[in-house]
Design a protein around this motif. Structure first.
Motif, short mmCIF file in Angstrom:
data_model
loop_
_atom_site.label_atom_id
_atom_site.label_comp_id
_atom_site.label_asym_id
_atom_site.label_seq_id
_atom_site.Cartn_x
_atom_site.Cartn_y
_atom_site.Cartn_z
N LEU A 1 0.93 -1.17 -0.09
CA LEU A 1 0.00 -0.14 -0.03
C LEU A 1 1.03 1.17 0.13
O LEU A 1 1.88 1.26 0.84
CB LEU A 1 -0.80 0.11 1.35
CG LEU A 1 -1.99 -1.16 1.41
CD1 LEU A 1 -2.69 -0.99 2.72
CD2 LEU A 1 -2.94 -1.44 0.23
N ARG A 2 0.67 2.11 -0.90
CA ARG A 2 1.52 3.48 -0.94
C ARG A 2 0.67 4.65 -0.33
O ARG A 2 -0.24 4.80 -0.94
CB ARG A 2 2.09 3.65 -2.38
CG ARG A 2 2.82 4.79 -2.29
CD ARG A 2 3.57 4.96 -3.65
NE ARG A 2 2.68 5.71 -4.63
CZ ARG A 2 2.97 6.29 -5.61
NH1 ARG A 2 4.23 6.59 -6.10
NH2 ARG A 2 1.99 6.63 -6.50
N LEU A 3 1.22 5.28 0.83
CA LEU A 3 0.66 6.34 1.39
C LEU A 3 1.63 7.23 0.81
O LEU A 3 2.83 7.48 1.15
CB LEU A 3 0.60 6.16 2.92
CG LEU A 3 -0.58 5.30 3.50
CD1 LEU A 3 -0.25 3.84 3.16
CD2 LEU A 3 -0.74 5.56 5.11
N GLN A 4 0.92 8.40 0.55
CA GLN A 4 1.63 9.78 0.22
C GLN A 4 1.34 10.62 1.20
O GLN A 4 0.11 11.11 1.22
CB GLN A 4 1.37 10.10 -1.27
CG GLN A 4 2.25 9.14 -2.10
CD GLN A 4 1.87 9.31 -3.55
OE1 GLN A 4 0.84 8.99 -4.03
NE2 GLN A 4 2.86 9.81 -4.31
N LEU A 5 2.13 11.41 1.84
CA LEU A 5 2.10 12.25 3.12
C LEU A 5 2.08 13.58 2.54
O LEU A 5 2.58 13.98 1.50
CB LEU A 5 2.95 12.03 4.24
CG LEU A 5 2.78 10.64 4.93
CD1 LEU A 5 4.15 10.38 5.63
CD2 LEU A 5 1.47 10.70 5.67
#
Ligand SMILES: Cc1ncc(COP(=O)(O)O)c(C=O)c1O
Length: 450
Positions: A410-414
Motif C-alpha cells: 500500500l502506498r501512502l503519500q503524505l
C-alpha cells in the motif's frame, strides 16, 4: 459481492472473495490481446476490471470531489462518495491549498488567460514560463532548462531526444514507466541494472566500453523511488559515469521541493547541487501543478531537447497559470516557510512509520513523503485497500506490474498538513486492515521488492 455496510469477517468473506476470482490475475496478463478487432479485443480486460469493481477491490479511477487535501471527498464515479483521510493524492507540501498559490493562479489567469495556445517552440512561451526556467536554473545550479507539459513528457522527451539507436541506456530496474518507455523508444540497447546497485552499473558500463567507445551511454535513476522510498548514492553514481564516459540523468519528481536542504531534494542532501549531468523533474508532486522540466549545464543539449523532444516541440506549452503556480511554489519551497512545511511532512513520515512498525507492519525505504507498506500478495493489498476505503482512509494499493509479483504494497503519500491525529488514525486502521487481509506482516515476512 460483499455487503459494504456489513463489517468484513475474514472467516466468512475471504473464501467468498477468493472464489469470485476478484483476487486473481494482474494487468500485465491482459496487455497483449490477440485478434483482428482492435477495439473489442480488450473484452477480457474489461470483464476482469468489472469483476474487481463489483467486489470492491478495484481502486483505479476513483474521483476526487474537491481539492486534494488531507481530508477529502472521494467517490467511485457512481453515487457513493465518502469523506475521509486522504493518503492517495500527491501534494507533499500542501501547496495546492496555499492562499498564495490561489492568488498567483488568479493573477496569471487575469493577465494572460487560461492557456498557452502554442508549443514552446512557436508562441507558447510566456513571461511566467521564462521566469520559471530562470528560477529552476538558479535552484539547481544548472543553467539550461527546458519545460514540458507533464513530468511524464519530460522523462520520455528527454531520453528520446538525447539518445539514438546506436547509443545505450543503463537504467535502474525499478525506474518509473516514463523513463523505461523513453529508453525503449530511443534504442534497443537498454540494460537494466539491479536496484541502486552502483557496482552493477560499473560492470555494465565496463562491458559496453570494452566493445564500443564511439557511442553515448545514458545512465538513468531517480532521486527518490516512488514505490520504494529509497535513493541511490548519487556522488558514487556520477563518479562511475565519468569514469566510463557516460552521462547521468536523475529524475527528482518525488523529492525536489519536498525534501533536502532548501528543498533541493536528494541532490541537496547528497551535496550534488549543480554536479549531476541531467536533472529531470515533475511539478505534480510538490509544486501544485502539472508539468515537468529537464535541466543541464550544456547549451547544445538544451537545443536538442527543444527541437527533438516530441512532447516539448509538438505539444502545447505549460499554461501561464501552471507556470505562475510553479513559480510561486518555488518561492515558498525556498523560503523559511518551506523549511517548516518540510519539517511537518517529515514529522508525519517518521511518526507514521513508527506507528505502523508498532502494528508489526514493514515500511519500505527511508522516511520521505512516500510510505510504502509491505503487503506481499496482490490479494492482501487489494483486500487491505478495500477495507481502508470502507473506513474512509484512502491509499493506493500497488501491485504487479507497478511492483514486482508477490511484492504488493500500500502506498501512502503524505502531506505537510496531515495532522498527527489523522496519522494516528490511519496507522491504527491500516494495522487492523492488514491483519484482516492476511498481509505478510512482520519484519521477516516475504522477500523484499526485487
Ligand atoms: C519518477 C517519476 N517521474 C515522472 C513521473 C511522471 O510525472 P507526471 O505525473 O507529472 O507526468 C512520475 C509519475 O509517476 C514518476 O514517478
Amino acid at each position: 459481492m460483499l455487503n459494504e455496510t456489513v463489517p468484513f469477517d475474514p472467516a466468512q468473506d475471504l473464501p467468498l472473495l477468493s472464489a469470485s476470482g476478484a483476487l486473481d490475475g494482474n494487468v500485465a496478463q491482459f496487455a497483449q490481446p490477440r485478434g483482428p478487432d482492435l477495439l473489442r479485443r480488450g473484452a477480457a480486460l474489461d470483464a476482469w476490471c468489472a469483476l474487481r469493481a463489483r467486489h470492491g477491490v478495484w481502486p483505479c479511477a476513483r474521483v476526487l470531489e474537491g481539492p486534494p487535501e488531507p481530508r477529502a471527498t472521494v467517490g467511485d464515479g457512481g453515487a457513493a462518495a465518502a469523506r475521509g483521510i486522504n493518503f492517495a493524492s500527491q501534494d507533499y507540501l500542501s501547496l495546492a491549498a496555499h492562499p498564495a498559490i490561489a492568488d498567483a493562479a488568479l493573477r496569471a489567469l487575469g493577465e494572460a488567460g487560461p492557456h498557452s495556445a502554442g508549443s514552446a517552440v512557436l508562441l507558447g512561451n510566456t513571461r511566467y514560463s521564462l521566469q520559471l526556467e530562470q528560477a529552476l536554473a538558479e535552484l539547481l545550479g544548472l543553467s539550461q532548462v527546458v519545460l514540458f507539459p507533464t513530468g511524464w513528457a519530460a522523462a520520455f522527451g528527454a531520453i528520446t531526444a538525447l539518445v539514438h539507436g546506436a547509443d545505450y541506456v543503463v537504467i535502474d530496474q525499478l525506474a518509473n514507466a516514463s523513463l523505461r518507455q523513453g529508453a525503449a523508444a530511443a534504442t534497443r540497447n537498454v540494460l537494466a541494472h539491479r536496484h541502486l546497485d552502483c557496482d552493477h552499473v560499473r560492470e555494465l558500463l565496463a562491458g559496453i566500453r570494452a566493445r564500443d567507445s564511439a557511442n553515448a551511454i545514458l545512465v538513468v535513476t531517480e532521486g527518490l523511488f516512488s514505490m520504494d522510498a529509497d535513493s541511490p548514492d548519487l556522488p558514487l553514481l556520477q563518479h562511475v559515469c565519468r569514469e566510463y564516459g557516460a552521462t547521468l540523468l536523475v529524475d527528482v519528481a518525488h523529492d525536489l521541493g519536498a525534501m533536502g536542504p532548501g528543498g533541493l531534494g536528494v541532490i541537496g542532501a547528497q551535496r550534488m547541487q549543480g554536479r549531476i549531468d541531467v536533472v529531470l523533474g515533475a511539478f505534480s508532486r510538490t509544486f501544485a501543478a502539472n508539468g515537468g522540466f529537464v535541466a543541464c549545464a550544456e547549451r547544445p543539449a538544451r537545443r536538442q531537447l527543444q527541437l527533438y523532444a516530441g512532447p516539448h516541440m509538438f505539444s502545447d506549452a505549460l499554461s501561464p497559470v501552471q507556470a505562475a503556480v510553479v513559480l510561486e511554489s518555488l518561492r515558498i519551497v525556498a523560503s523559511s516557510e518551506g523549511d517548516g512545511l518540510r519539517a511537518d511532512l517529515m514529522r508525519n513520515a517518521v511518526e507514521l512509520r513508527a506507528l505502523l512498525a508498532e502494528c508489526g507492519l514493514r515500511c519500505l525505504g527511508e522516511p520521505s513523503p512516500i510510505v510504502p507498506v509491505w503487503m506481499g500478495t496482490e490479494a492482501a493489498a487489494r483486500i487491505a485497500g478495500m477495507l481502508l476505503a470502507r473506513d474512509a482512509v484512502f491509499v493506493n494499493p500497488v501491485e504487479y506490474p507497478g511492483a514486482p509479483l508477490g511484492a504488493a504494497r500500500l502506498r501512502l503519500q503524505l502531506m505537510a498538513n496531515h495532522t498527527p491525529a489523522q496519522v494516528r488514525r490511519a496507522a491504527r486502521l491500516l494495522g487492523a486492515a492488514a491483519t484482516r487481509a492476511g498481509a505478510g506482516v512482520g519484519a521477516g515476512a516475504g522477500p523484499g521488492p526485487g
